[in-house]
Design a protein around this motif. Sequence first.
Motif, PDB file in Angstrom:
ATOM      1  N   THR A 261       0.953   0.771   9.802  1.00  0.00           N
ATOM      2  CA  THR A 261       0.396  -0.333   9.016  1.00  0.00           C
ATOM      3  C   THR A 261      -0.094  -1.450   9.917  1.00  0.00           C
ATOM      4  O   THR A 261      -1.195  -1.995   9.735  1.00  0.00           O
ATOM      5  CB  THR A 261       1.459  -0.861   8.039  1.00  0.00           C
ATOM      6  OG1 THR A 261       1.923   0.210   7.215  1.00  0.00           O
ATOM      7  CG2 THR A 261       0.872  -1.965   7.155  1.00  0.00           C
ATOM      8  N   ILE A 262       0.717  -1.818  10.928  1.00  0.00           N
ATOM      9  CA  ILE A 262       0.347  -2.938  11.796  1.00  0.00           C
ATOM     10  C   ILE A 262      -0.817  -2.568  12.707  1.00  0.00           C
ATOM     11  O   ILE A 262      -1.742  -3.362  12.913  1.00  0.00           O
ATOM     12  CB  ILE A 262       1.573  -3.374  12.621  1.00  0.00           C
ATOM     13  CG1 ILE A 262       2.650  -3.953  11.690  1.00  0.00           C
ATOM     14  CG2 ILE A 262       1.182  -4.406  13.677  1.00  0.00           C
ATOM     15  CD1 ILE A 262       3.950  -4.273  12.377  1.00  0.00           C
TER      16      ILE A 262
ATOM     17  N   LYS B 269      -5.736  -3.090   8.965  1.00  0.00           N
ATOM     18  CA  LYS B 269      -5.918  -4.524   9.064  1.00  0.00           C
ATOM     19  C   LYS B 269      -5.658  -5.170   7.707  1.00  0.00           C
ATOM     20  O   LYS B 269      -6.081  -4.662   6.680  1.00  0.00           O
ATOM     21  CB  LYS B 269      -7.340  -4.832   9.537  1.00  0.00           C
ATOM     22  CG  LYS B 269      -7.562  -6.291   9.875  1.00  0.00           C
ATOM     23  CD  LYS B 269      -8.963  -6.490  10.430  1.00  0.00           C
ATOM     24  CE  LYS B 269      -9.201  -7.954  10.789  1.00  0.00           C
ATOM     25  NZ  LYS B 269     -10.555  -8.177  11.344  1.00  0.00           N
ATOM     26  N   PHE B 270      -4.976  -6.283   7.712  1.00  0.00           N
ATOM     27  CA  PHE B 270      -4.624  -6.956   6.473  1.00  0.00           C
ATOM     28  C   PHE B 270      -5.846  -7.684   5.904  1.00  0.00           C
ATOM     29  O   PHE B 270      -6.307  -8.685   6.462  1.00  0.00           O
ATOM     30  CB  PHE B 270      -3.484  -7.952   6.706  1.00  0.00           C
ATOM     31  CG  PHE B 270      -2.967  -8.565   5.438  1.00  0.00           C
ATOM     32  CD1 PHE B 270      -2.081  -7.869   4.631  1.00  0.00           C
ATOM     33  CD2 PHE B 270      -3.370  -9.832   5.037  1.00  0.00           C
ATOM     34  CE1 PHE B 270      -1.595  -8.422   3.465  1.00  0.00           C
ATOM     35  CE2 PHE B 270      -2.897 -10.384   3.863  1.00  0.00           C
ATOM     36  CZ  PHE B 270      -2.012  -9.680   3.064  1.00  0.00           C
TER      37      PHE B 270
ATOM     38  N   THR C  27      -6.835  -4.114   1.625  1.00  0.00           N
ATOM     39  CA  THR C  27      -5.654  -3.369   2.077  1.00  0.00           C
ATOM     40  C   THR C  27      -4.345  -4.010   1.612  1.00  0.00           C
ATOM     41  O   THR C  27      -3.263  -3.591   2.042  1.00  0.00           O
ATOM     42  CB  THR C  27      -5.650  -3.284   3.610  1.00  0.00           C
ATOM     43  OG1 THR C  27      -5.619  -4.617   4.149  1.00  0.00           O
ATOM     44  CG2 THR C  27      -6.872  -2.547   4.113  1.00  0.00           C
ATOM     45  N   VAL C  28      -4.422  -5.008   0.737  1.00  0.00           N
ATOM     46  CA  VAL C  28      -3.198  -5.634   0.220  1.00  0.00           C
ATOM     47  C   VAL C  28      -2.323  -4.601  -0.483  1.00  0.00           C
ATOM     48  O   VAL C  28      -1.090  -4.603  -0.365  1.00  0.00           O
ATOM     49  CB  VAL C  28      -3.559  -6.795  -0.723  1.00  0.00           C
ATOM     50  CG1 VAL C  28      -2.318  -7.242  -1.503  1.00  0.00           C
ATOM     51  CG2 VAL C  28      -4.132  -7.956   0.039  1.00  0.00           C
TER      52      VAL C  28
ATOM     53  N   TRP D 271      -0.472  -2.405   2.115  1.00  0.00           N
ATOM     54  CA  TRP D 271       0.594  -3.203   2.735  1.00  0.00           C
ATOM     55  C   TRP D 271       1.754  -3.408   1.747  1.00  0.00           C
ATOM     56  O   TRP D 271       2.933  -3.343   2.113  1.00  0.00           O
ATOM     57  CB  TRP D 271       0.046  -4.555   3.193  1.00  0.00           C
ATOM     58  CG  TRP D 271      -0.616  -4.496   4.538  1.00  0.00           C
ATOM     59  CD1 TRP D 271      -1.821  -3.946   4.836  1.00  0.00           C
ATOM     60  CD2 TRP D 271      -0.094  -5.014   5.766  1.00  0.00           C
ATOM     61  NE1 TRP D 271      -2.106  -4.070   6.171  1.00  0.00           N
ATOM     62  CE2 TRP D 271      -1.062  -4.728   6.770  1.00  0.00           C
ATOM     63  CE3 TRP D 271       1.071  -5.692   6.116  1.00  0.00           C
ATOM     64  CZ2 TRP D 271      -0.880  -5.096   8.100  1.00  0.00           C
ATOM     65  CZ3 TRP D 271       1.256  -6.068   7.446  1.00  0.00           C
ATOM     66  CH2 TRP D 271       0.287  -5.759   8.423  1.00  0.00           C
ATOM     67  N   SER D 272       1.437  -3.638   0.472  1.00  0.00           N
ATOM     68  CA  SER D 272       2.478  -3.851  -0.539  1.00  0.00           C
ATOM     69  C   SER D 272       3.284  -2.579  -0.783  1.00  0.00           C
ATOM     70  O   SER D 272       4.513  -2.618  -0.925  1.00  0.00           O
ATOM     71  CB  SER D 272       1.852  -4.335  -1.848  1.00  0.00           C
ATOM     72  OG  SER D 272       2.828  -4.532  -2.843  1.00  0.00           O
TER      73      SER D 272
ATOM     74  N   HIS E 125       3.714  -0.012   1.351  1.00  0.00           N
ATOM     75  CA  HIS E 125       4.559   0.264   2.512  1.00  0.00           C
ATOM     76  C   HIS E 125       5.724  -0.724   2.595  1.00  0.00           C
ATOM     77  O   HIS E 125       6.861  -0.343   2.922  1.00  0.00           O
ATOM     78  CB  HIS E 125       3.718   0.209   3.779  1.00  0.00           C
ATOM     79  CG  HIS E 125       2.764   1.349   3.885  1.00  0.00           C
ATOM     80  ND1 HIS E 125       1.965   1.551   4.997  1.00  0.00           N
ATOM     81  CD2 HIS E 125       2.449   2.361   3.030  1.00  0.00           C
ATOM     82  CE1 HIS E 125       1.227   2.632   4.816  1.00  0.00           C
ATOM     83  NE2 HIS E 125       1.497   3.133   3.628  1.00  0.00           N
ATOM     84  N   THR E 126       5.460  -1.985   2.321  1.00  0.00           N
ATOM     85  CA  THR E 126       6.537  -2.986   2.333  1.00  0.00           C
ATOM     86  C   THR E 126       7.571  -2.665   1.253  1.00  0.00           C
ATOM     87  O   THR E 126       8.796  -2.774   1.482  1.00  0.00           O
ATOM     88  CB  THR E 126       5.965  -4.393   2.120  1.00  0.00           C
ATOM     89  OG1 THR E 126       4.976  -4.668   3.113  1.00  0.00           O
ATOM     90  CG2 THR E 126       7.066  -5.436   2.191  1.00  0.00           C
TER      91      THR E 126
ATOM     92  N   GLY F 120       1.631  -2.688  -5.473  1.00  0.00           N
ATOM     93  CA  GLY F 120       0.668  -2.186  -4.498  1.00  0.00           C
ATOM     94  C   GLY F 120      -0.178  -1.062  -5.053  1.00  0.00           C
ATOM     95  O   GLY F 120      -1.380  -0.974  -4.770  1.00  0.00           O
TER      96      GLY F 120
END
Length: 802
Positions: free
Chosen positions: A128-129, A133-134, A138-139, A142-143, A145-146, A777
């Motif tokens: 993810t990192i 890219k955020f 891609t929110v 990221w949501s 995976h978080t 997400g």
Amino acid sequence: MKKRPHPLFKYPGSFVWLLPLAVAIFLFFRSGEVDTLRWYLIVSPLVALTLINLFSTVWFGITTLTLLFLYSSIGSSGAPISFAIWEPTAWVNIREMRGLEMTEFEWFHWWPFKWLISILCLNMAIVTIRKIKFTMLTVGVWSIHTGVIVTVLGCLVYFSQKTEGDVLVSRRVVEIQAQGEEPVSMVVTPSNSVTSGDTTYSISSINPSWELMSGDDSGTIAYAVTISVQGPEKSFMRQLIADYPQYTEDIVQSNDPKQPMARAKKVLGRALVDESLKMSLQYDEQNIFYVTQSGAMYLRELAEDGTPITPWIERPIKNLPRYNDYISTHDDVWETKGYPYATPLDPLAIAVSPTNQNDPIDDDIIVSGYLRYAYMDQKMKGGGDALFPVAWVTLRKGDEAQQAAELFAFDPASSTADTSLMAFRWVSNDAALEELENGIMPSLEAEIDGTSYQLQIVPGEEFVKIGDTEYEYKINSVQNNLKIAGRVVSLAIIVLQRGEQTWERWVFDNPAMTRDVVEDAQHTETTVQLLDENITTVYRSGDVPITIVGGLEDGSYRLLTSIRGDKSTNDPLVFGVSVPLTGGITLTLDRVEPNAFTETRPIVVPKIQQDPSMSNMYSMVRVTVPTKEGGISTWLPYHHYAFESTKEAARRFRHNPTTLQLPNNKTIEIMFSRERAALPRSVILERFEVDSHLGGFTGSSSSILNWRSIIRFLDGSDTPIAVSVNDPQSYGEYWFFQSQWDPPDGASQGLNYTVLGVGNRHGVLQMLLGCCLTVSGMIWAFYVKPMIKRKRQQAVYAGVST
């Protein structure tokens, strides 16, 4: 042209390689070794780059997910051992195999699972990192995976702190205070009893639906308990009603045959027979629960009179097996007939150390065996010190049926055969054998005018003349070993004739009972009316018709029988050789043990006969208590609850601790059960609420739709809590739910206790937050993101068209 950054510095996550570099610098300043610093400066970037690139690949993530899937499948369903995977026998549960012995909870709390989950989370974080890219688009990713990582962290908290168990709470306890005696108590359960002084108090009846019939409480349903009081001078019953002590009254015997028991108030003019005797129903306070899937040993020392000196002292048993049998030798168990005990010898050596200074044993107790599903049984073995002959025989009738029998020479009442038909005798010489042989045939003797005549016992229709007398007789029937009014008697029913007069006589083996069956004859226990007293008859039933004789000087065994005709027979018996009796029935002497003794061992129930729903309720452990002479070994059956005594034990639950006499004259009790844990507050059971099917509660469990336990915690609050199967309630750090209860059956109306499940739920909120992030997400990724992209495309098209 813009210079591209080195992979080690491309993304914030790439700086992870600086951690080992910082460690190297720290070690250098601490030890001053230049070689260490140089080695770390060379290796650290290479290791970091390799790991970062590895954790950034898609195939690494797919491989990790595949391993997680396989691990979870094996833990839940097992592994197939044949292609017929739809058959239950095609699967083997790997986590239950020897060397693992894990529950499903433990399997998903084991270090391989934790490592796989950690690697997956690390892979998701690095990917993810580094590669996502955020942005607004891609929110969602990221949501998601978080959310997964937060859920995993919540699961880690949940499983690392998870505790489950249950607590049994009886509805009421009877407290008794007799004048001049120490107070005693017992839980309300059918047939429970307690003794105080020379008086015994026992529970004779329990009515959970007693309807009050008087006063302002008329029509109220209450919990009523009747106590039977049995003393040397007085006996009566006392009725107690929970929460209504003002209605306590005694029930005594009356002189009215239509109503033999009546209220003391009507008979004596007062409600209580003995007003100095205090009885009351109190709540059963419980402040501990028993932990699921745990093992513990409980010990206490006994005084000379058998009373416990201390309460139970707990010793937790760690690493105890759950699914497989472990024994040191096959002589530790009995083989199940038809199922040879095939478990390999695999003894345990679990040391259980004392944890309390009041423990009666100072040294470790060793657990050397474990049985998953077994029960204790007594069997006879040979090779004892004392003479106690036992014979094993088999009766057969062709290929149709067979019956095995165990015969005891010195204790006929313990024989498994009908002792009126078959017996085992032990004699010391041939003279005793001859005496048995002479007495085995039944005899019928008549005495007329001082002369005795032997009558043949052959049933028939024709009269037979008795000597040269004017009397004749015929045999109607012979009935031996009849049980009449608690006595065993034998008789011959004969018909006597003298001239034209004919009558029936019952000739008992007890002459005082012999009588003529004549209409209107008056017989009593001491006076028997005979129609003709000139003829007296005596019947001797003889010995058991099938008698096996042992103890002879030559070591042989003989069969004496009187069922083959009008004469007795004396046949030699050879082990394993069948001897004909009558009607196609044969007898085989299988085995004889002159010096037999009783030994108690577990019988292992074959897996095909085991009930999986019983879990470890029939398990047991073999323990060795250390002594100076070596040790005392015994099997300990599993107890679901470690009750202090039978007075605290609830119906349906075992309470049978094992008593051991140690060489140092110390007597201890020992029990195998589960570990205990403390509740946040003591809990009591106030009452039950029962929802029934259409038609109402009939007293049968089949009419019950749902039940609720109304409980209360003793924290100063009077607020009751209703707990049911699908409605758990929280208190402190634990949740409480309905696990079991006391349903009505043929022996009791039930509703005397409840079993509350106890468990904590740490980490649930974190898991819920992770699930919400994941779902949010997904909504963003599959709904909001396409909308944003579509609007951007429309804006681009609009700009181009203008």
